[in-house]
Enzyme design. Structure first.
Site, PDB file in Angstrom:
ATOM      1  N   ASP A  77      -6.091   4.867   1.122  1.00  0.00           N
ATOM      2  CA  ASP A  77      -5.475   3.553   0.973  1.00  0.00           C
ATOM      3  C   ASP A  77      -4.913   3.397  -0.432  1.00  0.00           C
ATOM      4  OD1 ASP A  77      -6.361   2.995   3.525  1.00  0.00           O
ATOM      5  OD2 ASP A  77      -8.198   2.003   2.821  1.00  0.00           O
TER       6      ASP A  77
HETATM    7  N1  URA Z   1     -11.550   5.081   4.488  1.00  0.00           N
HETATM    8  C1  URA Z   1     -10.992   3.928   4.046  1.00  0.00           C
HETATM    9  O1  URA Z   1     -11.366   2.862   4.476  1.00  0.00           O
HETATM   10  N2  URA Z   1     -10.018   4.017   3.125  1.00  0.00           N
HETATM   11  C2  URA Z   1      -9.592   5.165   2.596  1.00  0.00           C
HETATM   12  O2  URA Z   1      -8.709   5.164   1.737  1.00  0.00           O
HETATM   13  C3  URA Z   1     -10.189   6.352   3.055  1.00  0.00           C
HETATM   14  C4  URA Z   1     -11.166   6.285   4.010  1.00  0.00           C
END
Ligand code: URA
Length: 250
Positions: free
Chosen positions: A107
């Site tokens: 993310d």
């Molecule tokens: N899980 C998440 O919620 N976000 C990420 O960036 C990676 C794994």
């Protein structure tokens, strides 16, 4: 057979020298081909058919590039985007190459280990839940996890929208900090898993992907090439684990 490539390009492909620096080294006579000095940067060679040394050190050439980024917050995991900077913007010019893409998605606000490669087959295997390649995250949460939360992760969570997760690991490290191990990569997976246990995530950092650990000496926003050992370990992880494929719950 690998196609024949210019000697200066073979050196610069390793990311250790620019094309110009490679040219200088070659003309100085420090580059040996099968033990013989070749002072012609433009000479074309099949890197798999000859042994190359630079100042006596064997050159490890690979058809693919493997980069580790310590991803900072604020960058999209995408190859391009019109509105926001992407992780590709952090790759220095000398390591840029057509076909490079991030392996999996972090993310925008997630930090830590991101592998970037043009080896599509390896990327595919690393992401396949059937290959059992664990991804390990440190998660800072608002709340206090319990043994029951750990047991629920180990059984396999069912999220609010009915999504079934594979069994995963939850370790409680200290107040507000835990380590999560997953082998799949659903959208916002770790955040959604922890939220389903009433543990909202305030910060998330990936620290490991299979055998590949985040190089803690790598500052946020910095990219480096993987070492030959790291590449070998990744390849071995997908082959060995591939023999133990399991059913994927959906
Ligand atoms: N899980 C998440 O919620 N976000 C990420 O960036 C990676 C794994």
């Amino acid at each position: 057979m690998t196609k024949r490539l210019r000697l200066d390009k073979l050196l610069s492909d390793t990311g250790r020298w620019t094309r110009k620096e490679a040219g200088v080294l070659i003309r100085q006579g420090t580059v040996l081909i099968d033990g013989v000095s070749l002072r012609k940067p433009e000479e074309k060679l099949d890197p798999e058919a000859v042994s190359i040394t630079v100042n006596g050190v064997p050159l490890i050439w690979s058809a693919h590039s493997y980069l580790m980024l310590n991803k900072p917050a604020g960058y999209l995991t995408a190859t391009e985007d019109r509105s926001a900077p992407t992780v590709m913007d952090l790759i220095p010019d000398e390591l840029r190459k057509p076909g490079l893409a991030p392996v999996g998605r972090l993310d925008k606000d997630t930090t830590g280990l991101l592998l970037i490669t043009d080896d599509g087959a390896l990327a595919h295997h690393l992401l396949s839940p059937k290959r059992h390649v664990d991804k390990i995250y440190l998660a800072w949460v608002d709340g206090t996890g319990t043994e029951e939360d750990c047991a629920a992760f180990a059984r396999g969570l069912v999220l609010g929208d009915g999504t079934r997760c594979l069994p995963a690991g939850l370790e409680l490290l200290e107040q507000g900090l835990c380590r999560v191990t997953v082998r799949e990569g659903k959208f916002h997976q770790v955040k959604r898993m922890l939220a389903s246990r009433n543990l909202p995530v305030t910060a998330l950092k990936r620290v490991k992907m299979g055998p590949l650990a985040l190089d803690e000496t790598l500052s946020e926003g910095v990219v480096r090439m993987l070492t030959a050992t790291e590449i070998d370990q990744l390849r071995q992880a997908v082959v060995i684990n591939g023999q133990h494929s399991s059913k994927c719950t959906k």
